[in-house]
Enzyme design. Structure first.
Site, PDB file in Angstrom:
ATOM      1  N   HIS A  31      49.235  35.057  30.626  1.00 38.08           N
ATOM      2  CA  HIS A  31      49.340  36.044  31.704  1.00 38.08           C
ATOM      3  C   HIS A  31      50.436  35.687  32.703  1.00 38.08           C
ATOM      4  O   HIS A  31      50.542  36.321  33.753  1.00 38.08           O
ATOM      5  CB  HIS A  31      48.003  36.185  32.439  1.00 38.08           C
ATOM      6  CG  HIS A  31      46.979  36.958  31.671  1.00 38.08           C
ATOM      7  ND1 HIS A  31      46.928  38.329  31.657  1.00 38.08           N
ATOM      8  CD2 HIS A  31      45.973  36.544  30.865  1.00 38.08           C
ATOM      9  CE1 HIS A  31      45.934  38.736  30.897  1.00 38.08           C
ATOM     10  NE2 HIS A  31      45.335  37.664  30.398  1.00 38.08           N
ATOM     11  N   LYS A  66      51.050  40.683  25.850  1.00 38.21           N
ATOM     12  CA  LYS A  66      50.775  41.138  27.225  1.00 38.21           C
ATOM     13  C   LYS A  66      52.055  41.714  27.828  1.00 38.21           C
ATOM     14  O   LYS A  66      52.443  42.815  27.468  1.00 38.21           O
ATOM     15  CB  LYS A  66      50.145  39.998  27.996  1.00 38.21           C
ATOM     16  CG  LYS A  66      48.727  39.789  27.441  1.00 38.21           C
ATOM     17  CD  LYS A  66      47.951  38.658  27.961  1.00 38.21           C
ATOM     18  CE  LYS A  66      46.573  38.721  27.312  1.00 38.21           C
ATOM     19  NZ  LYS A  66      46.030  37.419  26.990  1.00 38.21           N
ATOM     20  N   SER A  88      42.704  34.622  33.325  1.00 35.65           N
ATOM     21  CA  SER A  88      42.755  36.047  33.005  1.00 35.65           C
ATOM     22  C   SER A  88      41.663  36.866  33.672  1.00 35.65           C
ATOM     23  O   SER A  88      41.796  38.073  33.795  1.00 35.65           O
ATOM     24  CB  SER A  88      42.712  36.240  31.491  1.00 35.65           C
ATOM     25  OG  SER A  88      41.629  35.537  30.932  1.00 35.65           O
TER      26      SER A  88
END
Ligand SMILES: *Cc1c(COP(=O)(O)O)cnc(C)c1O
Length: 394
Positions: free
Chosen positions: A210, A241, A182
Site C-alpha cells: 500500500h 494496487k 492495510s
C-alpha cells in the site's frame, strides 16, 4: 449434502448470525471513481485503485500491443521457459523505480511473500513480525518453518525487547513489517525498525503493497519516504494496487534477488505473469516516472476527505494515508452502515473479524486520484446522512 460436510453449513450459519458473512458484490464495469455494482451505479470507495490506473488508456494500449507481439500466457514457470523479454524488462524497471540493486516479479504480492520468506529463513531461524502484519506475511512465515515471534504493532521498543530475549537462540533472524498497514492506514516506523534489526543482526523486509504509488517521491514507496535506500534488504510489493494491474515483486539487495530466482518457490513452480499484465505494469511505471501529478492528486483528495470526515465527527483511527477507516466497533453496525451507504449510492465495504479485531469493525474508505471533488462531496454527504440515522454522529 453429505453428513461429513454438515459442519460447513453450520459454520456458514454461524458467520451469518454473527454478522461476519462476506457478501460478495459483482462489479459490471471497469474500475474507476464510479462502478456498476450488482446492476447499480455507485460511488466507489472500496478499491485499491489509488491512481486510477486500473482502466487507464495507456495501460490498455500497452497490453493490447504486447498481446500482438507476445501473445497471452507465458506457458511456463519463470525458471523453465516462462521468462520473456518483457519479464526481464519489468524486473529491471522495478529495480530502477525503487532505487535498488535488483528486483524479481511474482504472480501476486501474496505469492511474493510466500516465495521470499521461506527462501530467507527456515527451521533454525526466527522471524520478528509486527502483530498486525498482512495475512500473506503470516502464511509465508508459517511456510518457512521458522519460529515466529510477534512484537506489538508499530512499536520499536517491543521489537527491541523480543530481539533481546529471543535472538540468541536462533541462527538467522528476519524482521518483517507491512509498510502501510492495510486496515488502519498507519505507517511502520521503519527508521527505528531498521536500527533494531541491525542491532539484532537480522535481515529487514518490508511489504510495501500500500506504499508503492502512494508514499515517497512520485510513489516510490516507503523506503524512499524515509530515505532508507540501501538499508532495507528486501521490499515486497504488488502491482495490484496503485499500479492498477496484478502481480508481485521482490526488490532489494542483488544477492537476495539472485537467491530468490533459485529458491523462490512461486517463481520456480507457478507460471509467470501474463503478457498483457506485464506490459500494463511497464506502462504504469512509465506514467509514474513521467509525472507526479497522479500521486499529488491522490494526496490532496485524501487530505480533503479525511479533514471533512473529522469535521463531521467520525473517528478515522490512526490513518496517515489514503486508507481511511471509519471506526464503528460492532460488526453488525459496520454491516448496517455499509448497506445504508449502498442504498445511498456509495460502495464502501464493512471490515470485521477476522480481518480486524472483534471490537474494531469499521467501514474502510479507499481514496483515489480518480475521485473528483464532486465525488468526494457526494460521499461525505452520504456518510453524514447514514451516520446520523444510525446514531454514530450527531
Ligand atoms: C494486498 C496486499 C498483499 C497481496 O497483494 P496481491 O498482489 O493482491 O496478492 C500483500 N501484502 C500486503 C501488505 C497487502 O496489502
Amino acid at each position: 449434502m453429505s453428513e461429513v460436510l454438515s459442519w460447513v453449513s453450520e459454520e456458514l450459519n454461524h458467520l451469518k448470525q454473527a454478522g461476519l458473512y462476506n457478501t460478495i458484490r459483482t462489479i459490471g464495469s471497469p474500475q474507476g471513481a464510479w462502478l456498476q455494482v450488482d446492476g447499480r451505479r455507485v460511488l466507489n470507495f472500496c478499491s485499491n485503485n489509488y491512481l486510477g490506473l486500473a482502466n487507464h488508456p495507456r495501460l490498455k494500449d500497452a497490453a493490447r500491443h504486447a498481446m500482438d507481439t507476445h501473445g497471452m500466457g507465458p506457458a511456463a514457470v519463470r525458471s523453465i521457459a516462462g521468462t520473456m523479454d518483457l519479464h526481464v524488462e519489468l524486473d529491471k524497471r522495478m529495480a530502477a523505480f525503487k532505487g535498488v540493486e535488483a528486483a524479481v516479479t511474482f504472480q501476486s504480492g501474496f505469492a511474493a511473500n510466500l516465495g521470499v520468506i521461506p527462501a530467507l529463513v527456515g527451521k533454525e531461524d526466527v522471524i520478528f513480525s509486527d502483530e498486525l502484519n498482512h495475512a500473506s506475511i503470516i502464511d509465508g512465515s508459517r511456510l518457512s518453518g521458522a519460529t515466529i515471534v510477534r512484537y506489538a504493532h508499530c512499536d520499536p521498543v517491543s521489537l527491541d525487547k523480543v530481539i533481546s530475549a529471543e535472538r540468541g537462540k536462533y541462527r538467522r533472524a528476519l524482521v518483517v513489517t507491512d509498510g502501510v498497514f492495510s486496515m488502519d492506514g498507519d505507517v511502520a516506523l521503519l527508521p527505528e525498525i531498521y536500527e533494531q534489526a541491525r542491532k539484532g543482526k537480522a535481515l529487514l523486509m518490508v511489504d510495501d503493497a500500500h506504499g508503492e504509488g502512494v508514499l515517497g517521491k512520485g510513489g516510490r514507496g516507503i523506503v524512499d519516504h524515509f530515505g532508507l535506500h540501501g538499508k532495507v534488504d528486501v521490499e515486497v510489493g504488488t502491482f495490484s494496487k496503485a499500479f492498477g494491474v496484478v502481480g508481485g515483486v521482490a526488490a532489494g539487495d542483488g544477492k537476495i534477488v539472485e537467491w530468490l530466482r533459485q529458491r523462490g518457490r512461486p517463481f520456480l513452480f507457478s507460471s509467470a505473469m501474463t503478457v498483457p499484465d506485464v506490459a500494463a505494469c511497464l506502462a504504469a511505471i512509465d506514467l509514474l516516472e513521467e509525472s507526479t501529478e497522479l500521486v499529488e492528486g491522490l494526496w490532496s483528495n485524501t487530505e480533503f476527505f479525511k479533514g471533512e470526515m473529522k469535521k463531521l465527527g467520525f473517528d478515522t483511527g490512526r490513518s496517515v494515508t489514503p486508507i481511511t477507516p471509519v471506526m464503528l466497533g460492532e460488526a453488525k453496525l459496520a454491516q448496517d452502515f455499509s448497506r445504508a451507504l449502498f442504498e445511498a449510492g456509495v460502495f464502501a465495504m464493512a471490515i470485521a473479524f477476522p480481518t480486524v479485531a472483534r471490537d474494531k469493525a469499521r467501514i474502510r474508505v479507499m481514496i483515489s486520484a480518480a475521485h473528483s471533488t464532486d465525488d468526494l462531496e457526494q460521499g461525505l454527504h452520504a456518510f453524514q446522512e447514514v451516520g446520523k440515522k444510525l446514531g454514530v454522529i450527531h
